[in-house]
Design a protein around this motif. Structure first.
Motif, short mmCIF file in Angstrom:
data_model
loop_
_atom_site.label_atom_id
_atom_site.label_comp_id
_atom_site.label_asym_id
_atom_site.label_seq_id
_atom_site.Cartn_x
_atom_site.Cartn_y
_atom_site.Cartn_z
N LEU A 54 -53.97 -68.10 69.96
CA LEU A 54 -52.81 -67.45 70.58
C LEU A 54 -52.24 -68.31 71.70
CD1 LEU A 54 -50.97 -64.97 71.26
CD2 LEU A 54 -52.86 -64.16 72.70
N TYR B 198 -46.05 -62.71 67.51
CA TYR B 198 -47.08 -63.65 67.06
C TYR B 198 -48.13 -62.94 66.21
CZ TYR B 198 -51.06 -66.81 67.12
OH TYR B 198 -52.12 -67.60 66.73
N TYR C 209 -49.62 -64.43 62.94
CA TYR C 209 -51.06 -64.50 62.78
C TYR C 209 -51.57 -63.67 61.60
CZ TYR C 209 -56.03 -64.46 63.83
OH TYR C 209 -57.39 -64.59 63.72
#
Length: 245
Positions: free
Chosen positions: A184, A207, A212
């Motif tokens: 991250l 994200y 992800y």
């Protein structure tokens, strides 16, 4: 030809090679590495990781039930959780995450300007609401006061979940969660300059959901994204048919 920007410039030669092969281009890792070098392409740099664990308390601590068994045979058998910090120009923002070890999928998260027990409880409540896990699921964390708190322990007990904690000062006991935070930070947070909490929260959620869980390749999963791995695994599960008499 090499669309490295599609990954946010976070893929090295191994993952980039997997992407190209999935698109029908037969390129080995060493050729990909050579092409990256020729075109001056490289994954972005990394910073030193800082821990946020506050284990200086007298609250009860759970045994390390997980014991580094990071590869369960199915979903919702073992989750790991932790807290990290996000720098913004206004002040710090704290992120609590819950990850399902089977597909390395983020199943719950929460963000707040402080690290109170409510933060980790909110992340776990979201995971429970989304996944509806069976009793006996292991929920592993560090020995931080937020996870040892009465509120978090009561939430585990209410849903029949089994608490597990790393040994004090041993980050390897929660290595998968540490790895997610490193991804991250290097792949998104350290590329940004967040003006405030709202901007950071929006980008981090993007994200998790947009990259992800749905796009990023995971070498542990055979270079599949978590959602694709879960879908593929669900298809392979045998269908049981009840017999009617």
């Amino acid at each position: 030809m090499l669309r490295v920007n599609a990954s946010g410039r976070v893929y090295g030669s191994r993952r980039l090679g997997a992407v190209l092969r999935s698109k029908g281009l037969r390129l080995g890792r060493y050729r990909v590495r050579r092409l990256m070098r020729e075109h001056k392409l490289r994954a972005l740099w990394r910073r030193k990781f800082v821990h946020t664990t506050d284990s200086g308390h007298t609250l009860p601590v759970s045994d390390n039930v997980l014991a580094r068994r990071f590869n369960p045979s199915g979903p919702d058998q073992a989750w790991v959780s932790d807290i990290t910090y996000i720098r913004t120009r206004s002040s710090w923002l704290y992120l609590a995450v819950v990850l399902d070890l089977y597909a390395r999928k983020i199943v719950g998260w929460a963000m707040a300007p402080n690290m109170h027990a409510e933060l980790v409880c909110t992340a776990l409540q979201l995971a429970i609401a989304q996944r509806q896990p069976p009793p006996g699921l292991i929920v592993h964390s560090d020995t931080g006061s937020q996870y040892a708190s009465a509120a978090h322990q009561a939430l585990l007990a209410r849903h029949g979940l089994l608490g597990s904690m790393s040994r004090k000062g041993n980050c390897w006991d929660n290595a998968v969660m540490e790895r997610f935070f490193l991804s991250l930070k290097t792949e998104r947070v350290w590329q940004r300059d967040y003006a405030n909490h709202t901007e950071a929260m929006t980008d981090i959620a993007d994200y998790i959901v947009g990259f992800y869980n749905s796009v990023r390749l995971h070498s542990t999963l055979g270079n599949l994204p978590t959602n694709a791995f879960e879908h593929q695994s669900a298809i392979k599960q045998p269908i049981t048919v009840s017999e009617k008499t």
